[in-house]
Design an enzyme around this catalytic site. Structure first.
Site, short mmCIF file in Angstrom:
data_model
loop_
_atom_site.label_atom_id
_atom_site.label_comp_id
_atom_site.label_asym_id
_atom_site.label_seq_id
_atom_site.Cartn_x
_atom_site.Cartn_y
_atom_site.Cartn_z
N HIS A 27 0.83 -1.20 0.00
CA HIS A 27 0.00 0.00 0.00
C HIS A 27 0.86 1.25 0.00
O HIS A 27 0.53 2.25 -0.66
CB HIS A 27 -0.96 0.04 1.19
CG HIS A 27 -1.99 1.12 1.04
ND1 HIS A 27 -3.08 1.00 0.23
CD2 HIS A 27 -2.05 2.37 1.55
CE1 HIS A 27 -3.79 2.11 0.25
NE2 HIS A 27 -3.17 2.97 1.04
N TYR B 279 1.70 5.25 -2.51
CA TYR B 279 2.08 6.62 -2.18
C TYR B 279 3.47 6.96 -2.68
O TYR B 279 3.77 8.14 -2.92
CB TYR B 279 1.93 6.84 -0.66
CG TYR B 279 0.48 6.75 -0.27
CD1 TYR B 279 -0.40 7.79 -0.56
CD2 TYR B 279 -0.04 5.59 0.30
CE1 TYR B 279 -1.74 7.69 -0.27
CE2 TYR B 279 -1.38 5.47 0.60
CZ TYR B 279 -2.23 6.53 0.32
OH TYR B 279 -3.57 6.42 0.59
N HIS C 117 -9.64 0.47 -10.35
CA HIS C 117 -9.23 1.48 -9.39
C HIS C 117 -7.75 1.83 -9.57
O HIS C 117 -7.38 3.02 -9.59
CB HIS C 117 -9.47 0.96 -7.97
CG HIS C 117 -8.79 1.76 -6.90
ND1 HIS C 117 -9.20 3.03 -6.56
CD2 HIS C 117 -7.72 1.47 -6.10
CE1 HIS C 117 -8.41 3.50 -5.59
NE2 HIS C 117 -7.50 2.57 -5.31
N PHE C 118 -6.89 0.82 -9.69
CA PHE C 118 -5.46 1.08 -9.92
C PHE C 118 -5.24 1.89 -11.19
O PHE C 118 -4.36 2.75 -11.25
CB PHE C 118 -4.69 -0.23 -10.02
CG PHE C 118 -4.43 -0.90 -8.70
CD1 PHE C 118 -4.47 -0.19 -7.52
CD2 PHE C 118 -4.15 -2.26 -8.64
CE1 PHE C 118 -4.22 -0.79 -6.30
CE2 PHE C 118 -3.91 -2.88 -7.42
CZ PHE C 118 -3.94 -2.14 -6.25
N HIS C 119 -6.04 1.61 -12.21
CA HIS C 119 -5.84 2.32 -13.47
C HIS C 119 -6.33 3.77 -13.40
O HIS C 119 -5.90 4.60 -14.21
CB HIS C 119 -6.53 1.57 -14.62
CG HIS C 119 -5.74 0.39 -15.10
ND1 HIS C 119 -5.78 -0.82 -14.48
CD2 HIS C 119 -4.87 0.25 -16.14
CE1 HIS C 119 -4.97 -1.67 -15.11
NE2 HIS C 119 -4.41 -1.03 -16.11
N ARG D 271 -10.64 -10.67 -10.91
CA ARG D 271 -9.61 -9.67 -11.09
C ARG D 271 -8.56 -10.08 -12.12
O ARG D 271 -8.09 -9.26 -12.89
CB ARG D 271 -8.94 -9.40 -9.74
CG ARG D 271 -7.80 -8.41 -9.78
CD ARG D 271 -7.32 -8.15 -8.37
NE ARG D 271 -6.16 -7.27 -8.33
CZ ARG D 271 -5.56 -6.89 -7.21
NH1 ARG D 271 -6.01 -7.31 -6.05
NH2 ARG D 271 -4.51 -6.09 -7.24
N ARG D 272 -8.15 -11.35 -12.12
CA ARG D 272 -6.97 -11.72 -12.89
C ARG D 272 -7.23 -12.80 -13.93
O ARG D 272 -6.31 -13.22 -14.61
CB ARG D 272 -5.87 -12.22 -11.94
CG ARG D 272 -5.41 -11.18 -10.94
CD ARG D 272 -4.28 -11.71 -10.08
NE ARG D 272 -3.76 -10.70 -9.17
CZ ARG D 272 -4.13 -10.57 -7.91
NH1 ARG D 272 -5.04 -11.39 -7.41
NH2 ARG D 272 -3.60 -9.64 -7.15
#
Length: 568
Positions: free
Chosen positions: A242, A246, A393-395, A458-459
């Protein structure tokens, strides 16, 4: 005290007639080579990783099969590692090297050599890991979750990437420390301060993944250990995983706080607020990884709750940043004569790619941050956990907010480092690339979010969905992902073309490295905000509170007992 600008340095003169160089208006030429080496690797990773991403979405659409026996998870691993780890880490370290050289002064010969040592260690590690993935010996995704096992060279390669990044970060931090010694009692340059905060966060966070690889995955893959504790490896990974988000995000914040105000013709709203937000990110970015493990047994619910609460504290520096940036925009707009509540909006330099792409990134972070709150919430996480919502979300966050800011930065940073100019044609092509990227991402990420709400995994590739009625519902969203991914790859071709031009073909000249000044009337920055000892103690305390008992529980209740570790 007065300040004057010489050809390439800013000098202050005090009342006694003494002068001191406090910053350079240009990055040192030798430092520029080090920064460019990192940036060039980053864009090579963008092209290869982007191509693998295109192959992924085409396969998921059900209309394409990979040739030559290439596996789906093989290209997925290449995509995740190259874009999630290599592109970001190399670009960040290149940008940070340039930022320190520009604001704190040129690196010493020893510091520069340290940076080059780190670069080559990283690159050797990257090539080793990439070789194993290409040989299909490491198709374990960028999270390298056990019990999937990769070749030991893959784990060693990624370890070298991390160690090399520490060494490059050390060179940058040593230059900051040198500046503090040479300028006692003065507030350090904002960008250099931010670089050190990001490097400190990266070092502390990567201790978790280093422990996972060195004491679990690497001995296991070498056969020194019979079995490993999967929950322990996942917990150590997410201790790092996580904070990685950042590490991606804070360099974008550096651009937003210190560079974008100069581009729009304004000033930094508050130096103290910017430093405070970075220190808060340092505190609340690391002891929160368990919120990625809310559905996993073996971690007591109380400690999950503690880390969820700490996760939500990250909203505070995010809101501080939003307030600071839009205050800067409004103040500048009103200087230009804007009236009304939103009149300032039209006065922003929309035709300047250096501003437009970071601004799109800022806007994308609004839904991206909202999605992050969903991911970290107990009940809502139950709905989207391990669905392709998380990928969407990551994208939005990394691949839009962060990467678009990086692209907007690269378009002026590369010509500054190469001694060339960002021409109007390249500026306009950069705007086109940003618009294409945004459109492609809205389509692809939007489809991922919707399909995730319907339970799409997801994968998994398309062929694993079978012929169920539910899988039929997902197909249209997989096609939409393929459409969006295709547009994104076209944008990548534009971006690579612009980068090549700026590296070798743009006309010779001088491109500004824009650094904004602090607004008049802003509060003086408290010395406490630069006291790393105080903030470091608080950080260690939070980590110990969040992780000590969960890790003790995991180890004490491990099913391995003494059978796991049998060294030959």
């Amino acid at each position: 005290m007065t300040a004057v600008i010489t050809k390439d340095k800013k000098v202050t003169h005090n009342n006694k007639g003494n002068s001191k160089v406090i910053s350079s208006t240009k990055v040192d030429r030798k430092d520029a080579k080090l920064a460019l080496a990192h940036i060039m690797v980053a864009f090579i990773a963008l092209f290869v990783g982007g191509l693998c991403g295109l192959l992924q979405v085409l396969v998921r659409s059900g209309q394409f099969k990979l040739p030559f026996g290439i596996g789906y998870y093989q290209v997925l691993t290449v995509h995740g590692v190259l874009l999630g780890l290599i592109l970001t880490t190399y670009f960040i370290l290149g940008f940070q090297t340039a930022a320190v050289s520009r604001t704190a002064g040129a690196l010493s010969n020893k510091q520069r050599k340290t940076g080059w040592v780190g670069f080559w260690i990283m690159t050797i590690g990257m090539l080793a890991a990439a070789t194993m993935v290409l040989l299909n010996e490491a198709s374990v995704l960028y999270t390298f979750y056990a019990p999937l096992q990769a070749h030991w060279i893959y784990y060693l390669g990624l370890t070298l990437v991390v160690v090399g990044s520490w060494i490059v970060g050390l060179a940058q931090s040593l230059r900051y420390i040198q500046w503090r010694k040479e300028n006692k009692g003065q507030t350090s340059p904002l960008l250099s301060f931010m670089v050190v905060v990001n490097n400190l966060m990266w070092f502390v966070a990567t201790l978790g993944v280093a422990a996972e690889v060195l004491f679990q995955l690497l001995p296991w893959s070498l056969g020194f250990i019979e079995r490993i504790d999967v929950l322990l490896t996942r917990t150590l990974f997410w201790y790092f995983g996580h904070a990685l988000v950042y590490f991606w995000l804070l360099p974008a914040y550096m651009v937003w706080y210190a560079i974008v105000p100069k581009i729009v013709g304004g000033k930094i709203f508050s130096d103290a607020l910017a430093r405070l937000s970075f220190m808060l990110f340092l505190l609340f970015s690391i002891p929160v990884g368990v919120h990625h493990q809310l559905t996993e047994p073996g971690i007591d619910g109380f400690w999950k709750f503690v880390q969820v609460v700490l996760t939500f504290f990250v909203v505070i520096p995010s809101l501080l940043t939003a307030f600071s940036m839009f205050a800067t925009f409004e103040l500048r707009g009103r200087e230009l004569g804007a009236k009304g509540v939103f009149g300032w909006f039209k006065n922003l330099p929309w035709n300047d790619v250096r501003f437009l792409l970071p601004f799109i990134g800022m806007v994308a972070f609004i839904p991206g941050g909202a999605g992050g709150l969903v991911n970290a919430s107990y009940q809502m996480n139950q709905l989207i956990h391990n669905t392709i919502w998380v990928t969407g979300h990551f994208h939005l966050t990394v691949a839009t907010t962060v990467v678009l800011t990086f692209f907007g930065t690269a378009y002026w940073l590369i010509p500054h480092l190469t001694g060339r100019k960002l021409t109007k044609k390249m500026n306009n092509l950069g705007i086109v690339s940003g618009i294409l990227w945004s459109v492609g991402m809205v389509i692809m990420s939007g489809a991922m979010h919707i399909a995730g709400l319907f339970g799409a995994p997801r994968r998994s590739e398309y062929s694993t969905y079978g012929g169920s009625e539910q899988a039929t519902e997902w197909i249209s969203y997989q096609v939409a992902q393929a459409v969006g991914g295709t547009i994104l790859f076209i944008a990548i071709l534009f971006i690579i073309g612009i980068v090549v031009n700026l590296l070798w073909f743009a006309p010779k000249g001088e491109e500004e490295f824009p650094i904004a000044e602090v607004a008049e009337g802003a509060e003086k920055t408290p010395a406490l905000l630069e006291n790393f000892k105080v903030w470091g103690v608080i950080l260690v305390a939070l980590i110990l509170i969040a992780y000590t008992i969960p890790l003790i529980d995991i180890v004490q209740n491990s099913p391995l007992g003494s059978k796991g570790y049998k060294f030959w």
